[in-house]
Every structure is written in structure tokens, then in C-alpha cells.
Enzyme design. Sequence first.
Site, PDB file in Angstrom:
ATOM      1  N   HIS A  90       0.770  -1.120   0.097  1.00  0.00           N
ATOM      2  CA  HIS A  90      -0.084   0.012   0.026  1.00  0.00           C
ATOM      3  C   HIS A  90       0.916   1.244   0.115  1.00  0.00           C
ATOM      4  O   HIS A  90       0.392   2.533  -0.350  1.00  0.00           O
ATOM      5  CB  HIS A  90      -1.098   0.167   1.154  1.00  0.00           C
ATOM      6  CG  HIS A  90      -1.984  -0.998   1.199  1.00  0.00           C
ATOM      7  ND1 HIS A  90      -1.891  -2.312   1.482  1.00  0.00           N
ATOM      8  CD2 HIS A  90      -3.300  -1.125   0.473  1.00  0.00           C
ATOM      9  CE1 HIS A  90      -2.821  -2.864   1.460  1.00  0.00           C
ATOM     10  NE2 HIS A  90      -3.790  -2.346   0.953  1.00  0.00           N
ATOM     11  N   GLY A  91       2.165   1.158   0.425  1.00  0.00           N
ATOM     12  CA  GLY A  91       3.121   2.251   0.396  1.00  0.00           C
ATOM     13  C   GLY A  91       4.189   2.372   1.411  1.00  0.00           C
ATOM     14  O   GLY A  91       3.993   1.441   2.394  1.00  0.00           O
TER      15      GLY A  91
END
Length: 239
Positions: A90-91
Site C-alpha cells: 500500500h505504500g
Amino acid sequence: FLFSFQIYFDFSGYSDIARGIAKLYGIDLMINFNQPYFAVSPSDFWRRWHISLSTWLRDYLYIPLGGNKNGNFKTNINLMTTMLLGGLWHGASWNFVFWGGLHGFYLIIYKMFPLRKYLAKKSVLAYIQRLINIILIYILVLFTWIPFRTQDFKTTWEFINRIIFWTGSVDLGEVILIIFLFLVLIILDLPALITKDHLYLLRIPKWLFSAILIIITMGIVITMFFHHDTVRPFIYFQF
């Protein structure tokens, strides 16, 4: 609570729109959500939430790492590694690492201390136990949404601290909105869960469908009333 509804309705609806558009071009995309807030265990949640990602993590990370074939300790390492990498997908943020770590922790604890098997099927006690499991898993998932929603790790801890040592007041409007959204969730998802039919709305009496449509429309109007001056893109567009 409100963010748990926001991200579910946002992402589930966004996935359904993508599936519908693909269907117009003769492409069948997989179902991405299957009533996740009615999950009865952490593993059941991941069989129901973001199914395309969870199956990818299983097939291309968990199983190649060895899955559950090399003893409990190695299985737990594989579970945690998979969920941490799922968070990083997701990051590159400590918030997403914490989010993945929490889910990994839930999966490991459940594997070590599984919730009791249900009693005789269709018995009252079995339904009560299932309801308790659903509530417990939902509460655990609520905590994982905190690092997903906050801007940084420091804010996450501050948020958790304020929940534990909460001294605020109750906003009646927000409480009413939360209750309403719970009702919408139950109306839309519970029949689909029971019938195992995602298109059950197409097969119910027209008067009942109209009533459900009115309730959903009311929800849209209420939401617009609270956020009438804000344009909010799909949350998962950033991923």
C-alpha cells in the site's frame, strides 16, 4: 466506525463498478468483497476482504515461502512476512507496516488459539457464538483501520491513546449516522451472506426493492448533507 464504513462502501462499490464495466466488454473480473464485516475469524476476514489482493499474497508470497508445511514457528513467520509485505504494497510508510503487522498478529494468535468451533448447527447457542465472533473480529479490524486512516505513525499512537483514555463528548448526529450505516450494511449484506447470492436484490419483490432503494437514497442524502462542500475521490485510487 465511520471510516470503516467509508472505506468498505468506497472500495467495494468501486470494485463493483470496475466489474460491471469489464462485464460490458465481455471480461469477467473476480468478486473482490464477500460481506467482510460478517467474518468470524481473521483468516475468514481475508477470504472476504480485497479478495484479489489476499489471493495474490497467498499464491505468490505465503505459499512460495513455505506456507504451513514446515511447522508452527515457520508458518507464523510466513504469515507475518506476508502481511508485512501486504502492508508495504500500500505504500512505504510505518503506518502500513503497522497495519500489516496487526493483521499478521491476529492471524498468528487465531492460529494458536482458535475460536471455539460452533455448537450444533442452527442451534440458538451457535448463532449467539457466531454473533460474538463477528463483533470481536469487527472490533479488531476497527483498530487496524486507525493506521490506515491517520497521516503518520505518531498520529496513529496519539489516536489510539485518545481512544483508550477518551474524555470527549458524544456527537448525537454522528451516532445516528453510524446506526443508520449499520442498518444499511445489514440490509445489503446479511441477505447476501445468508443466501450466498450477491444479486439477490434482482430476485426480491419490487416493493421490497423499492423500500431498500429509498433507504439507500436517504443514506446518500444524509452523507451529502454532512459533506456537501467536499469532493472525495475513491480512497483506493492512491494505490
